[in-house]
Design an enzyme around this catalytic site. Structure first.
Site, mmCIF file in Angstrom:
data_model
loop_
_atom_site.group_PDB
_atom_site.id
_atom_site.type_symbol
_atom_site.label_atom_id
_atom_site.label_comp_id
_atom_site.label_asym_id
_atom_site.label_seq_id
_atom_site.Cartn_x
_atom_site.Cartn_y
_atom_site.Cartn_z
ATOM 1 N N HIS A 103 12.212 2.110 -14.804
ATOM 2 C CA HIS A 103 11.346 2.447 -15.780
ATOM 3 C C HIS A 103 11.857 3.431 -17.434
ATOM 4 C CE1 HIS A 103 8.074 3.260 -17.978
ATOM 5 N NE2 HIS A 103 7.263 2.638 -17.737
ATOM 6 N N ASP A 114 9.898 5.856 -6.752
ATOM 7 C CA ASP A 114 9.294 5.137 -7.720
ATOM 8 C C ASP A 114 7.878 4.353 -7.514
ATOM 9 O OD1 ASP A 114 7.849 4.688 -10.238
ATOM 10 O OD2 ASP A 114 8.889 4.726 -11.896
ATOM 11 N N GLN A 148 5.027 0.303 -9.320
ATOM 12 C CA GLN A 148 4.436 -0.461 -8.766
ATOM 13 C C GLN A 148 3.907 -0.908 -7.287
ATOM 14 O OE1 GLN A 148 3.489 -2.788 -11.808
ATOM 15 N NE2 GLN A 148 4.179 -1.286 -13.479
ATOM 16 N N LYS A 153 -2.416 2.393 -12.696
ATOM 17 C CA LYS A 153 -2.400 1.028 -12.052
ATOM 18 C C LYS A 153 -2.601 0.336 -10.657
ATOM 19 C CE LYS A 153 2.619 1.412 -14.584
ATOM 20 N NZ LYS A 153 2.160 0.807 -15.161
ATOM 21 N N CYS A 200 9.842 -0.565 -21.385
ATOM 22 C CA CYS A 200 10.392 0.697 -21.122
ATOM 23 C C CYS A 200 11.662 -0.354 -20.211
ATOM 24 C CB CYS A 200 9.584 1.656 -20.478
ATOM 25 S SG CYS A 200 7.634 1.984 -21.816
HETATM 26 C C1 LIG Z 1 7.751 1.063 -13.052
HETATM 27 C C2 LIG Z 1 6.986 2.417 -13.106
HETATM 28 N N1 LIG Z 1 7.345 3.219 -13.172
HETATM 29 C C3 LIG Z 1 6.418 4.275 -14.496
HETATM 30 C C4 LIG Z 1 5.516 4.232 -15.032
HETATM 31 C C5 LIG Z 1 4.643 5.073 -15.791
HETATM 32 O O1 LIG Z 1 3.776 4.927 -15.246
HETATM 33 P P1 LIG Z 1 2.797 6.099 -16.389
HETATM 34 O O2 LIG Z 1 2.903 5.865 -17.537
HETATM 35 O O3 LIG Z 1 2.041 6.045 -15.598
HETATM 36 O O4 LIG Z 1 3.463 8.047 -15.587
HETATM 37 C C6 LIG Z 1 5.604 2.604 -14.713
HETATM 38 C C7 LIG Z 1 4.185 2.284 -16.132
HETATM 39 O O5 LIG Z 1 5.056 1.048 -16.493
HETATM 40 C C8 LIG Z 1 5.903 1.974 -14.199
HETATM 41 O O6 LIG Z 1 5.944 -0.144 -14.417
#
Ligand SMILES: Cc1ncc(COP(=O)(O)O)c(C=O)c1O
Length: 412
Positions: free
Chosen positions: A125, A203, A206, A229, A369
């Site tokens: 992401h 990260d 998910q 999430k 993203c």
């Molecule tokens: C794999 C992953 N990493 C990071 C994020 C970023 O999350 P946040 O916008 O809550 O920081 C997301 C959100 O879509 C994601 O799916």
């Protein structure tokens, strides 16, 4: 180990939003990878906090301030325990993005220099790409990527080959891809990275909402996730870090709460975790996330995983019957989380999402993203359906029916 037979969850009634209808149709919400819906328990915990317990935390000696502090710090303890972390090394941030930036700034600026490598993967992401780009541009380090295979997987051999250069300072990778659904072999990856003398960051944005996660057992140096999430509120994320690394790190942001003493020219830092929590905390959000992990613990993350895996299996089977539909990512539900990205021949993903919306089905379309991954896959965008604990087979069937309808509208 995942349970072989687990009863399906039936928790839709716990989520007030599902009382809504759109044009007389029930809400078919298939966008939990973007943000989950919230159970009444979370909404009520935040409402109760503001109605009955609101005061600033940590500083007050009066009873109300003590209540607020106890609620907030009590939530931290339960959140840490839920993810298998220690309370003192469970740092609240605004979201996963801020948690990763915290590491890139506070650790990266001190430890990464010219000739070093930061290793990420093509399936990240943007939150786990851009902070490292900024770090590498500033320090003269090199940002390198592990490739993604055509069926959406990483290669441990390729990881070994990258680590063999001896230049990798930190490797950062997703627990579960938000586009491909791939569940990465993170424990293996962390062990290899450690053996090579580098740090690891997972990260888990998910991962935490979909799998039982034990950050202690995974033993990564950093594990980041985001509350909204995981059936929690927006505005709160979590960074679990290894104690000795956090203790040696400089602070990320300066201000109130993160200090022990402030002189005219310099300051000393508060203990963990507050050293990394400058300014007034997201108190109600912390309380809300505490209620969220209580809710998920009550369901049992093994059951959540089993439910979503079964739903994904069912959806993949039904989607295979839609002519012209190509699913992206690993073929089997066992290897993936509850995220299904797809293309429908002859219809742009944005049109797919728009047509599904007319049938009351919420999916996301776009690059999710993950622009480098889109480039790797050779697609401009995908449509993506993703599940939460409140989804049912009927939702997956509604998706398939709406896709068939979309094909009729486009006469393909
Ligand atoms: C794999 C992953 N990493 C990071 C994020 C970023 O999350 P946040 O916008 O809550 O920081 C997301 C959100 O879509 C994601 O799916």
């Amino acid at each position: 180990m995942e349970a072989a037979t687990t009863p399906a969850l039936d928790v839709r009634a716990d989520f007030p939003i599902f009382t809504r209808e759109f044009d007389g149709r029930p809400l078919v919400y298939l966008d939990s990878a973007a943000t989950s819906q919230k159970p009444a328990a979370v909404i009520e915990a935040m409402d109760d906090y503001y109605r009955r317990h609101n005061a600033n935390v940590h500083r007050g000696v009066y009873a109300l301030a003590q209540e607020a502090t106890d609620l907030f710090e009590g939530a931290r303890e339960r959140i840490a325990a839920f993810a298998g972390g220690e309370t003192a090394t469970t740092i609240f941030t605004r979201n996963a993005t801020e948690a990763i930036n915290l590491v890139a700034y506070a650790w990266g600026r001190e430890h990464v220099g010219p000739g070093d490598v930061v290793l990420i993967t093509e399936m990240e992401h943007h939150s786990n790409i851009v902070p490292w780009q900024l770090l590498c541009q500033e320090t003269g380090a090199e940002l390198r990527y592990l490739g993604v295979s055509d069926d959406g997987r990483l290669s441990l051999d390729e990881l070994d080959a990258e680590l063999a250069s001896g230049r990798v300072k930190l490797a950062a990778f997703a627990h579960i891809s938000n586009v491909l659904g791939t569940i990465n072999p993170v424990a293996d990856m962390v062990a290899r990275v450690r053996a090579a003398g580098a740090l690891s960051l997972i990260d888990g944005s998910q991962g935490v909402p979909q799998l039982p996660v034990d950050v202690g057992a995974l033993d990564a140096d950093f594990y980041a996730w985001t509350g909204h999430k995981a059936v929690g509120p927006t505005g709160i994320g979590v960074l679990h870090g290894r104690r000795e690394i956090l203790e040696a790190m400089r602070p990320f942001l300066g201000g109130g709460d993160m200090i022990r003493t402030v002189g005219f020219q310099e300051s000393t830092w508060n203990d963990l975790p507050w050293k990394f929590e400058a300014g007034t905390s997201m108190i109600a959000e912390g309380v809300g996330l505490g209620a969220a992990v209580d809710y998920l613990s009550g369901l049992g993350m093994e059951r959540v995983r089993a439910h979503e895996r079964e739903l994904t299996r069912h959806a993949l089977e039904r989607l295979a019957g839609v002519e012209g539909l190509r699913v992206i990512g690993p073929a089997g539900a066992g290897d993936r989380g509850g995220v299904i990205s797809f293309e429908l021949a002859g219809i742009h993903p944005h049109d797919v999402a728009e047509l599904l919306n007319r049938d009351g089905v919420c999916v996301r379309a776009g690059h999710h993203c993950a622009m480098p991954l889109m480039r790797r896959l050779g697609v401009p965008a995908t449509a993506r359906a993703s599940f939460g604990p409140y989804n049912s087979r009927e939702d997956a069937d509604a998706l398939v029916a709406a896709l068939q309808h979309a094909r009729e509208v486009f006469q393909i």
